[in-house]
Motif scaffolding. Sequence first.
Motif, PDB file in Angstrom:
ATOM      1  N   ILE A  25       0.830  -1.206   0.000  1.00 18.19           N
ATOM      2  CA  ILE A  25       0.000   0.000   0.000  1.00 18.19           C
ATOM      3  C   ILE A  25       0.866   1.257   0.000  1.00 18.19           C
ATOM      4  N   ARG A  28       2.725   1.470  -3.407  1.00 17.28           N
ATOM      5  CA  ARG A  28       1.865   1.930  -4.509  1.00 17.28           C
ATOM      6  C   ARG A  28       1.708   3.440  -4.465  1.00 17.28           C
ATOM      7  N   ALA A  29       1.475   3.985  -3.260  1.00 22.66           N
ATOM      8  CA  ALA A  29       1.301   5.426  -3.112  1.00 22.66           C
ATOM      9  C   ALA A  29       2.580   6.177  -3.486  1.00 22.66           C
ATOM     10  N   ALA A  32       3.011   6.020  -7.303  1.00 22.11           N
ATOM     11  CA  ALA A  32       2.029   6.874  -7.986  1.00 22.11           C
ATOM     12  C   ALA A  32       2.404   8.344  -7.873  1.00 22.11           C
ATOM     13  N   ALA A  33       3.051   8.710  -6.756  1.00 22.22           N
ATOM     14  CA  ALA A  33       3.442  10.104  -6.538  1.00 22.22           C
ATOM     15  C   ALA A  33       4.826  10.416  -7.093  1.00 22.22           C
ATOM     16  N   ASP A  57      -1.701   5.005 -10.215  1.00 19.81           N
ATOM     17  CA  ASP A  57      -2.483   6.088  -9.622  1.00 19.81           C
ATOM     18  C   ASP A  57      -3.977   5.907  -9.870  1.00 19.81           C
ATOM     19  N   VAL A  92       3.052   9.687   2.549  1.00 19.41           N
ATOM     20  CA  VAL A  92       1.868   9.049   1.953  1.00 19.41           C
ATOM     21  C   VAL A  92       0.777   8.850   2.998  1.00 19.41           C
ATOM     22  N   GLU A  95      -2.830   8.596   1.733  1.00 21.90           N
ATOM     23  CA  GLU A  95      -3.133   7.337   1.046  1.00 21.90           C
ATOM     24  C   GLU A  95      -3.270   6.190   2.049  1.00 21.90           C
TER      25      GLU A  95
END
Length: 353
Positions: A25, A28-29, A32-33, A57, A92, A95
Amino acid sequence: MTTATTARTGLWLIGARGSVATTTIAGRAALAAGLTPPTGMVTALPPFAGIGLPELDHVVVGGHDIVDVPLAKRAEQLVAGGVLPHGLPAAVAAELAAADEEIRQPGDDPAADIADFARRHGLHRTVVVNVASTETDPAISTGYATAAIEAGCSYVNFTPATGMRAPGLAERALAAGLPHAGRDGKTGQTLLRAALAPMFAQRALTVRSWSGTNLLGGGDGAALADPAAAAAKNAGKERVLADNLGAVPEGTVHIDNVPALGDWKTAWDHVAFEGFLGARMVLQTIWEGCDSALAAPLVLDLTRLVARAHAAGLAGPVPGLGFFFKDPDAGPAALGDQYQELLGLARTLRAAP
């Protein structure tokens, strides 16, 4: 216009507050950022560009877990253990909080939780991924595999649990047009075995014995202290040798729980082999790694690939994903051959609508 790349995709994690899930988790955040490079992600390699994989994202995360420790706290624990970099949980935090809101305690109708998650977020499709600690009750994992089918979701079993291997479930998934993949993610010792065993076979070197020891802590270490759970784990380690060498050589595998190691593990292998004119030789390897950091990028890879396979109309075991598993649904056993099959899947997905 919504495409497979921009479609909102759900990732529903079984064991959503465990180390692997928390790392997934947070990772992924961060990806994506643009806060970290995609190190360890197979789908970030050039052959997988332009095949319609969902962008990270556009992935929404939820899940089930029996524990109620907030993800932010779990992330800070992983920072303290050297798994996550300092400062990442704060970077994050939003998120992590959003994912926390989507984690449910297991109830009588897990399919309803998954379907509600998909409806509220307007998801085009959802991938259910089992990353829970190894369990000895097959009904738990088969229950979640059943829930995935009932909710119209694809399914990935990253554990040695029964999952979709229960009688009738694979047939139900195929009839429902749902892809699935498993089982037991290949992240450390077995990954190394899948790379080395073909070398002995292809060089006509006789393996006389192959023994191994694993030292690990964390949730997996505690769970695998149970002999039945350890046996399920070791079956995959033995399968890769049997499939590549033609038989399981003499030797054993031990799994020892060392709580002080936390999320880190050490795997030692001792291979006795015989060469020309009976010359006896030995290969020894030591693998030291962080299981969560090895597993998390593969969870993201599998989520993207299985979601794309679903969008492309593939159903049943997805060919080419044996590269990621100790005990794959089908396909070759040698790591190099598995990678070639994975590239074949990429070509199939590139050509699909």
